[in-house]
Design a protein around this motif. Structure first.
Motif, PDB file in Angstrom:
ATOM      1  N   ILE B 225       0.927  -1.142  -0.210  1.00 31.19           N
ATOM      2  CA  ILE B 225      -0.129  -0.008  -0.126  1.00 31.19           C
ATOM      3  C   ILE B 225       1.141   1.153   0.042  1.00 31.19           C
ATOM      4  O   ILE B 225       0.725   2.353  -0.666  1.00 31.19           O
ATOM      5  CB  ILE B 225      -0.900   0.054   1.205  1.00 31.19           C
ATOM      6  CG1 ILE B 225      -1.954  -1.121   1.075  1.00 31.19           C
ATOM      7  CG2 ILE B 225      -1.726   1.309   1.370  1.00 31.19           C
ATOM      8  CD1 ILE B 225      -2.692  -1.474   2.344  1.00 31.19           C
ATOM      9  N   THR B 227       4.009   1.584  -1.048  1.00 34.94           N
ATOM     10  CA  THR B 227       4.656   1.792  -2.261  1.00 34.94           C
ATOM     11  C   THR B 227       3.644   2.274  -3.121  1.00 34.94           C
ATOM     12  O   THR B 227       4.089   3.335  -3.997  1.00 34.94           O
ATOM     13  CB  THR B 227       5.240   0.502  -2.615  1.00 34.94           C
ATOM     14  OG1 THR B 227       5.701  -0.340  -1.705  1.00 34.94           O
ATOM     15  CG2 THR B 227       5.802   0.397  -4.166  1.00 34.94           C
ATOM     16  N   SER B 228       2.699   1.666  -3.561  1.00 34.76           N
ATOM     17  CA  SER B 228       1.594   2.215  -4.413  1.00 34.76           C
ATOM     18  C   SER B 228       1.163   3.850  -4.205  1.00 34.76           C
ATOM     19  O   SER B 228       1.283   4.311  -5.117  1.00 34.76           O
ATOM     20  CB  SER B 228       0.303   1.377  -4.491  1.00 34.76           C
ATOM     21  OG  SER B 228      -0.524   1.365  -3.290  1.00 34.76           O
ATOM     22  N   ARG B 229       1.034   4.274  -2.935  1.00 40.67           N
ATOM     23  CA  ARG B 229       0.613   5.370  -2.650  1.00 40.67           C
ATOM     24  C   ARG B 229       1.733   6.555  -2.979  1.00 40.67           C
ATOM     25  O   ARG B 229       1.679   7.610  -3.779  1.00 40.67           O
ATOM     26  CB  ARG B 229       0.219   5.554  -1.089  1.00 40.67           C
ATOM     27  CG  ARG B 229      -1.061   4.925  -0.896  1.00 40.67           C
ATOM     28  CD  ARG B 229      -2.052   5.496  -1.713  1.00 40.67           C
ATOM     29  NE  ARG B 229      -3.522   4.999  -1.198  1.00 40.67           N
ATOM     30  CZ  ARG B 229      -4.629   5.417  -1.707  1.00 40.67           C
ATOM     31  NH1 ARG B 229      -4.749   6.098  -2.705  1.00 40.67           N
ATOM     32  NH2 ARG B 229      -5.852   4.955  -1.169  1.00 40.67           N
ATOM     33  N   ASP B 231       3.853   5.888  -5.186  1.00 38.77           N
ATOM     34  CA  ASP B 231       3.952   5.709  -6.662  1.00 38.77           C
ATOM     35  C   ASP B 231       3.302   6.920  -7.129  1.00 38.77           C
ATOM     36  O   ASP B 231       3.460   7.603  -8.071  1.00 38.77           O
ATOM     37  CB  ASP B 231       3.887   4.576  -7.384  1.00 38.77           C
ATOM     38  CG  ASP B 231       4.383   4.189  -8.536  1.00 38.77           C
ATOM     39  OD1 ASP B 231       5.171   5.299  -9.115  1.00 38.77           O
ATOM     40  OD2 ASP B 231       4.242   3.132  -8.942  1.00 38.77           O
ATOM     41  N   GLU B 232       2.047   6.961  -6.730  1.00 41.45           N
ATOM     42  CA  GLU B 232       0.998   7.843  -7.216  1.00 41.45           C
ATOM     43  C   GLU B 232       1.408   9.132  -6.859  1.00 41.45           C
ATOM     44  O   GLU B 232       1.264   9.945  -7.907  1.00 41.45           O
ATOM     45  CB  GLU B 232      -0.537   7.666  -6.265  1.00 41.45           C
ATOM     46  CG  GLU B 232      -1.375   6.807  -6.923  1.00 41.45           C
ATOM     47  CD  GLU B 232      -2.526   6.791  -5.886  1.00 41.45           C
ATOM     48  OE1 GLU B 232      -3.003   7.493  -5.552  1.00 41.45           O
ATOM     49  OE2 GLU B 232      -2.805   5.548  -5.697  1.00 41.45           O
ATOM     50  N   LEU B 234       4.388  10.313  -6.554  1.00 38.77           N
ATOM     51  CA  LEU B 234       5.621  10.623  -7.341  1.00 38.77           C
ATOM     52  C   LEU B 234       5.347  10.952  -8.646  1.00 38.77           C
ATOM     53  O   LEU B 234       5.835  11.854  -9.508  1.00 38.77           O
ATOM     54  CB  LEU B 234       6.485   9.323  -7.404  1.00 38.77           C
ATOM     55  CG  LEU B 234       7.929   9.495  -8.055  1.00 38.77           C
ATOM     56  CD1 LEU B 234       8.670  10.459  -7.150  1.00 38.77           C
ATOM     57  CD2 LEU B 234       8.637   8.306  -8.319  1.00 38.77           C
ATOM     58  N   GLN B 235       4.007  10.570  -9.249  1.00 40.66           N
ATOM     59  CA  GLN B 235       3.545  10.646 -10.551  1.00 40.66           C
ATOM     60  C   GLN B 235       3.041  12.118 -10.626  1.00 40.66           C
ATOM     61  O   GLN B 235       2.547  12.777 -11.804  1.00 40.66           O
ATOM     62  CB  GLN B 235       2.663   9.738 -11.113  1.00 40.66           C
ATOM     63  CG  GLN B 235       3.104   8.221 -11.115  1.00 40.66           C
ATOM     64  CD  GLN B 235       4.557   8.192 -11.590  1.00 40.66           C
ATOM     65  OE1 GLN B 235       5.206   9.006 -12.597  1.00 40.66           O
ATOM     66  NE2 GLN B 235       5.363   7.073 -11.148  1.00 40.66           N
ATOM     67  N   ILE B 244      10.150  15.335  -4.900  1.00 37.12           N
ATOM     68  CA  ILE B 244      10.321  14.107  -5.794  1.00 37.12           C
ATOM     69  C   ILE B 244      11.471  13.202  -5.056  1.00 37.12           C
ATOM     70  O   ILE B 244      11.284  12.021  -4.977  1.00 37.12           O
ATOM     71  CB  ILE B 244      10.766  14.341  -7.175  1.00 37.12           C
ATOM     72  CG1 ILE B 244       9.582  15.158  -8.012  1.00 37.12           C
ATOM     73  CG2 ILE B 244      11.170  13.298  -8.086  1.00 37.12           C
ATOM     74  CD1 ILE B 244       9.897  15.382  -9.112  1.00 37.12           C
ATOM     75  N   ALA B 248      11.112   9.314  -3.799  1.00 35.08           N
ATOM     76  CA  ALA B 248      11.727   8.493  -4.175  1.00 35.08           C
ATOM     77  C   ALA B 248      12.605   7.686  -3.018  1.00 35.08           C
ATOM     78  O   ALA B 248      12.944   6.626  -2.956  1.00 35.08           O
ATOM     79  CB  ALA B 248      12.813   9.166  -5.428  1.00 35.08           C
ATOM     80  N   MET B 251      10.252   5.646  -1.330  1.00 31.46           N
ATOM     81  CA  MET B 251      10.321   4.555  -2.124  1.00 31.46           C
ATOM     82  C   MET B 251      11.205   3.612  -1.883  1.00 31.46           C
ATOM     83  O   MET B 251      10.962   2.156  -1.721  1.00 31.46           O
ATOM     84  CB  MET B 251       9.864   4.598  -3.222  1.00 31.46           C
ATOM     85  CG  MET B 251       8.407   5.190  -3.811  1.00 31.46           C
ATOM     86  SD  MET B 251       8.345   5.629  -5.499  1.00 31.46           S
ATOM     87  CE  MET B 251       7.622   4.181  -6.171  1.00 31.46           C
TER      88      MET B 251
END
Lengths: 225, 417
Positions: B225, B227-229, B231-232, B234-235, B244, B248, B251
């Motif tokens: 969870i 990681t995915s959050r 990742d979101e 970061l985008q 950033i 990163a 992550m």
């Protein structure tokens, strides 16, 4: 693409859903096995499946889908990464196996590769401006001229294009590249070398420089200025 | 010192002490008794002489009497008894005698009587008695000692068997500690205690392993969870460079956490013996495969690699474990190498040497295979690779040795056939 997400952890499910929808897919969510089994009566292109569900094992879904002979790709997403689980899942007909935690870019790459395999029998070309990739034959051309890439570089390029315009962390790329073997954080030099080589070869072949370094923390494949 | 040796030595030294005093005491006691007997005889002879009243009319069968008239007063008024040596006129040998001397005064002269009684026969008897007192107990105790030693050794077999089995005790092996039964209560109790301990330790260990594996698995989902959050996040297009970098970095940290977790799961699986299928593995091939895979890293560091293979090197082990084993060793050789260093791999029958240049080891050689022990300060190293190597070697009966001189590190593996 119509995708079913079977995941009991609401935060993770939402995260996956948001991401897939941003990629232009249509998603449905199932947070338990019975709902998932009910939903697969409809036709989905892809199922993203968690195995550890509160009311049973997600493998039931694979059995049902594959038993009906539906042309549906199944990616298992599980916290358990034991080989037995993997083999059992793949033997039942699942198409791919992803271990938690994973990065969305990884899921995306696997998803696209799966779509190509299941729905286009691997014949689809990947195109990005002057770059054309034929995944099945491991061929990359720049303006029609073939470029000689190693397996790893090829894999990396496909991964980049699948996740174009996204910031990809070094860790994530490392994960993707080292998926064949167990690796305890070894990857920074490794991916750096590969990316350097890939970039060099593409530039030499007359391709634009699409690999951007993002503040030293990752890379982005984009043609935007 | 072995118990049996120790008790034997105690027995022998105590015996020697008591034999010495016992036989000395015995000798003097017999000597005393014999002298007493001889004295009585001599006194009896004196009584005969007294009764004869100077007539010389006495007959003694058991003693000889010398009667001499002497000048001057009587010096031996009271009878005096002592030992003396008299030359035997017929044989010329000196013989031992018991002598009683006394002076007897008659009207006008003094007669000195010397009654002698040969003590030779009784001396022989004393010698024989003493000899008997010494030799028989020595024989007796020797026999006792050997019988005792034999029986102790027999009873101790159970004890030694227990020690041997305890030495071989491995909490990771699932076989039960099967101890011999004994008719000796103490050993039986000891073995009972050990059996109970064995059971308890293994149960605890099982539970611990299960716990480790379960916790590790449970951790993977929250990590997914995060990681995915991240990742979101970061985008998002409106992040500053600083943000950033932070995301990163986070992550990466989460990834590291998950790697540690996976490594622990892997170790737990090794401990749980989840890798059971064994097959023939060609080490030469395996090394070539892995070297190819790691080629970019080797090149990146400018390391020269020398691979010599003198013989076919095959072993029976789990294939997946063999991959991990060789890969970890190679990665270790690359990671702890110096720029433009070297790696030398020698492959012979049942024998593999991986040698690399590097800086001297900061920790001790024994610490090397322990978990989370990091030689040097490698940010990407979890310090778990070599403990995985060690564990795989243990499981697959491979003998692994590590040697290190200043700048040379060498791992030597010996495979079973």
């Amino acid at each position: 693409m119509k995708i079913l997400i079977v995941e009991d952890e609401p935060q993770l499910a939402q995260s996956i859903q948001a991401f897939l929808e941003s990629e232009g897919h249509i998603c449905e969510l199932a947070e338990n096995l019975s709902l998932a089994l009910h939903l697969v009566d409809n036709v989905f292109d892809i199922i993203v499946l968690d195995l550890n569900l509160p009311d049973g094992n997600g493998l039931e879904v694979v059995k049902k889908v594959k038993g009906k002979g539906m042309n549906t790709g199944v990616i298992i997403v599980s916290a358990r990464d034991s080989l037995d689980n993997k083999i059992e899942g793949l033997e039942l007909g699942a198409d791919d196996y992803l271990t938690k935690p994973f990065q969305m870019a990884e899921l995306n790459a696997r998803l696209k590769s799966l779509v190509r395999r299941v729905h286009f029998k691997g014949e689809e070309k990947i195109e990005f401006n002057e770059l054309v990739i034929i995944p099945n034959e491991l061929i990359v051309t720049v303006n029609g001229k073939p470029v000689d890439l190693t397996k790893k570089e090829f894999d990396l390029l496909v991964y980049f294009i699948a996740n174009k315009n996204r910031v990809l962390t070094k860790t994530g790329i490392g994960e993707h590249m080292s998926k064949d073997f167990m690796d305890y954080g070894f990857t920074d030099d490794f991916i750096y070398t590969h990316i350097k080589n890939l970039r060099k070869k593409l530039l030499k072949a007359g391709c634009g420089d699409y690999v951007r370094n993002v503040y030293g923390v990752g890379y982005k494949f984009t043609d935007a200025e | 010192m072995k118990l049996i040796t120790k008790s034997g030595l105690n027995f022998i030294s105590a015996s020697i002490f008591f034999f010495l005093f016992g036989s000395l005491g015995g000798y003097y006691f017999i000597r005393y008794a014999v002298n007493k007997f001889l004295n009585n005889e001599l006194l009896e002879a004196k009584a005969y002489i007294d009764r004869a009243e100077g007539t010389g009319n006495y007959k003694l069968t058991f003693a000889d009497v010398l009667a001499d008239s002497i000048q001057g007063p009587a010096s031996y008024r009271e009878p005096f008894i002592n030992d003396t040596v008299i030359m035997n006129s017929s044989t010329g040998n000196y013989e031992f005698y018991r002598k009683l001397t006394f002076d007897k005064t008659y009207e006008n002269h003094v007669v000195r009587y010397q009654i002698v009684r040969s003590s030779a026969p009784s001396d022989v008897m004393v010698m024989k008695f003493t000899l008997m007192l010494t030799v028989f107990p020595v024989l007796f105790f020797l026999i006792l000692y050997f019988v005792n030693r034999g029986s102790t050794r027999y009873s101790l077999t159970v004890f030694y068997d227990t020690i041997k089995k305890l030495k071989a005790f491995d909490v990771n092996k699932d076989n039960k500690l099967e101890l011999m039964t004994s008719d000796i209560d103490e050993f039986e109790q000891l073995n009972e205690v050990f059996n109970a301990m064995d059971k308890k330790i293994k149960e605890d260990f099982e539970r611990l392993k299960e716990y480790t594996e379960n916790t590790s698995h449970e951790l993977q989902t929250p990590l997914a969870i995060i990681t995915s959050r991240l990742d979101e996040l970061l985008q998002s297009s409106n992040l500053t460079e600083e943000q950033i970098k932070t995301v990163a970095g986070l992550m990466e940290t989460v990834n590291r956490l998950s790697k540690i977790n996976q490594a622990l799961i892997y170790l737990a699986k090794l401990d749980n013996r989840m890798f059971k299928d064994e097959e023939k593995v060609d080490i030469n091939n395996l090394i070539r495969e892995q070297v190819e895979l790691l080629e970019p890293l080797i090149e990146n560091k400018g390391i020269s690699l020398e691979l010599t293979s003198t013989d076919k090197c095959e072993t029976i082990m789990n294939k997946s474990l063999s991959h991990t084993l060789i890969q970890n060793l190679l990665k270790n050789a690359i990671r702890h190498n110096v720029e433009n260093g070297y790696i030398k791999i020698e492959c012979a029958a049942n024998h593999l040497i991986i040698e690399n240049s590097g800086s001297p080891l900061a920790t001790s050689t024994d610490e090397l295979f322990k978990r989370f022990n990091k030689a040097g300060n490698h940010p990407n190293s979890l310090g778990i690779g070599l403990s995985v190597v060690k564990r795989i070697c243990e499981i697959s009966s491979i003998d692994i040795q590590y040697q290190c001189t200043e700048s040379k590190h060498q791992f030597e593996l010996r495979f079973k056939n």
